[in-house]
Design an enzyme around this catalytic site. Structure first.
Site, mmCIF file in Angstrom:
data_model
loop_
_atom_site.group_PDB
_atom_site.id
_atom_site.type_symbol
_atom_site.label_atom_id
_atom_site.label_comp_id
_atom_site.label_asym_id
_atom_site.label_seq_id
_atom_site.Cartn_x
_atom_site.Cartn_y
_atom_site.Cartn_z
ATOM 1 N N HIS A 23 -14.704 -1.749 10.078
ATOM 2 C CA HIS A 23 -14.146 -2.338 8.851
ATOM 3 C C HIS A 23 -13.927 -3.820 9.122
ATOM 4 C CE1 HIS A 23 -12.015 -2.483 5.119
ATOM 5 N NE2 HIS A 23 -10.827 -2.669 5.645
ATOM 6 N N ASN B 145 -4.653 -2.613 9.759
ATOM 7 C CA ASN B 145 -5.752 -3.397 10.342
ATOM 8 C C ASN B 145 -5.366 -4.075 11.652
ATOM 9 O OD1 ASN B 145 -8.109 -3.237 8.689
ATOM 10 N ND2 ASN B 145 -6.937 -4.223 7.058
ATOM 11 N N ILE C 108 0.850 -1.204 0.000
ATOM 12 C CA ILE C 108 0.000 0.000 0.000
ATOM 13 C C ILE C 108 0.883 1.251 0.000
ATOM 14 C CG2 ILE C 108 -1.832 1.285 1.169
ATOM 15 C CD1 ILE C 108 -2.839 -1.307 2.373
#
Ligand code: APR
Length: 320
Positions: free
Chosen positions: A176, A121, A14
């Site tokens: 999420h 995350n 990312i």
């Protein structure tokens, strides 16, 4: 006027994509930071060498020391480990919490005025912990999840209806994770709510429910295909939209994991809700009306996030 400075903590899949997109969009000069030696330097140089071809001006550099992020206007955090097939986002909690502690200390010391976007995350718990570890104001620390989840939902809907992705707006709230809440009532094709499109015969309620479920499983679908990591193009694009809204004071309305202080009847937590992002960071949390079904789904999602936050407090009592 001097260029803005964008610091990327984590120069993995990312992080590299973020640097490339930030360069292509000329958002500012870019510093990639990572604990892996050579990776941020190599990616920075590679992207810099593409700039003459693509015609963008930006200084790109890589670093293994936090001094390099000094004075950053925006910090985007992807440091940590991604999931592998069979893992849930929650399985990453313990290891990534330790990473957030280091990253928070680095930001506190070197970039205390930055707008910080967390991607690591399990997102809602990690952004909550990062805000605590960094000590930055809560309106300057936000998590990227809703833009990505909504983008996945929009893409699936555009495919289903054979219309442009540009004309599909969609709203996904909550945490999420598997309990995220795609809100069909607030999702539209050119302003026509999905619930009306079902009445108009564009698709059945069952088909819409399948698309909602595919959205919830969107991250896992990519993990099972890639096998060696998780999604990176769409997550990076989503965080760049948030950074751009801040840097250009666009005041976009975006679903983000935001700090709640009484909104939605919640406090001292982070959860996905619509917010306005402008030069003041998270300038407003928008409280939308939910019907009983939506509220039940949202509450379930909030409870799942809370479980992760409680787990963080157990691992790191300083967070309690
Ligand atoms: N400090 C800085 N960088 C770190 C640290 C740390 N303590 N620990 C790990 N990293 C770096 C790794 O060296 C790696 O380059 O973080 C980078 C993570 O990159 P990838 O493994 O490629 O993961 P990526 O796909 O970019 O996802 C990063 O975002 O979406 C979430 O679940 C995903 O938590 C994961 C994160």
């Amino acid at each position: 006027m001097a260029r803005n400075k964008i610091a990327l903590i984590g120069a993995g899949q990312i992080g590299g994509t973020l640097a490339h997109l930030a360069g292509l969009k000329e958002l500012g000069d870019i510093v990639l930071f990572d604990i892996a030696e050579g990776t941020p330097q190599g990616k920075a140089l590679d992207i810099a060498e593409s700039s003459p071809v693509d015609g963008f001006d930006a200084k790109l550099s890589g670093a293994n020391s936090y001094e390099a992020i000094a004075g950053a206007d925006v910090v985007i955090v992807t440091a940590g480990v991604p999931r592998k097939p069979g893992m849930s986002r929650d399985d990453l909690l313990e290891i990534n919490l330790k990473v957030m502690e280091q990253v928070g200390a680095g930001i506190k010391k070197h970039a205390p005025d930055a707008f910080v976007i967390c991607i690591t995350n399990p997102l809602d718990a990690m952004v909550w912990a990062l805000q605590k570890f960094s000590g930055l104001p809560s309106n300057k620390v936000v998590g990227m999840a809703g833009v990505l989840d909504s983008s996945r939902f929009r893409y699936f809907l555009a495919e289903e209806f054979n219309v442009s992705v540009e004309d599909v707006t969609a709203f996904v709230l909550g945490g999420h994770g598997d309990t995220m809440v795609p809100l069909t009532r607030y999702s539209t094709v050119a302003g026509i709510p999905l619930t009306d499109l079902v009445k108009m015969g564009w698709c059945t309620a069952e088909r819409l429910e399948q698309i909602v479920q595919r959205t919830r499983d969107g991250g896992a679908e990519i993990v099972s295909l890639l096998k060696t990591g998780s999604a990176f193009y769409a997550p990076a694009a989503s965080a760049i939209a948030m950074a751009e809204s801040y840097l250009k004071d666009k005041k976009r309305v975006l679903p983000c994991a935001a700090h709640l202080a009484g909104e939605y009847g919640l406090s001292n937590t982070y959860v996905g809700v619509p917010v306005v992002i402008g030069a003041g960071g998270v300038e407003r949390v928008i409280e939308i009306d939910m019907n009983n079904d939506e509220k039940a789904m949202f509450d379930k999602s909030v409870a799942a996030v809370d479980g992760l936050i409680q787990a963080c407090k157990k691992i790191q009592p300083a967070l309690a």
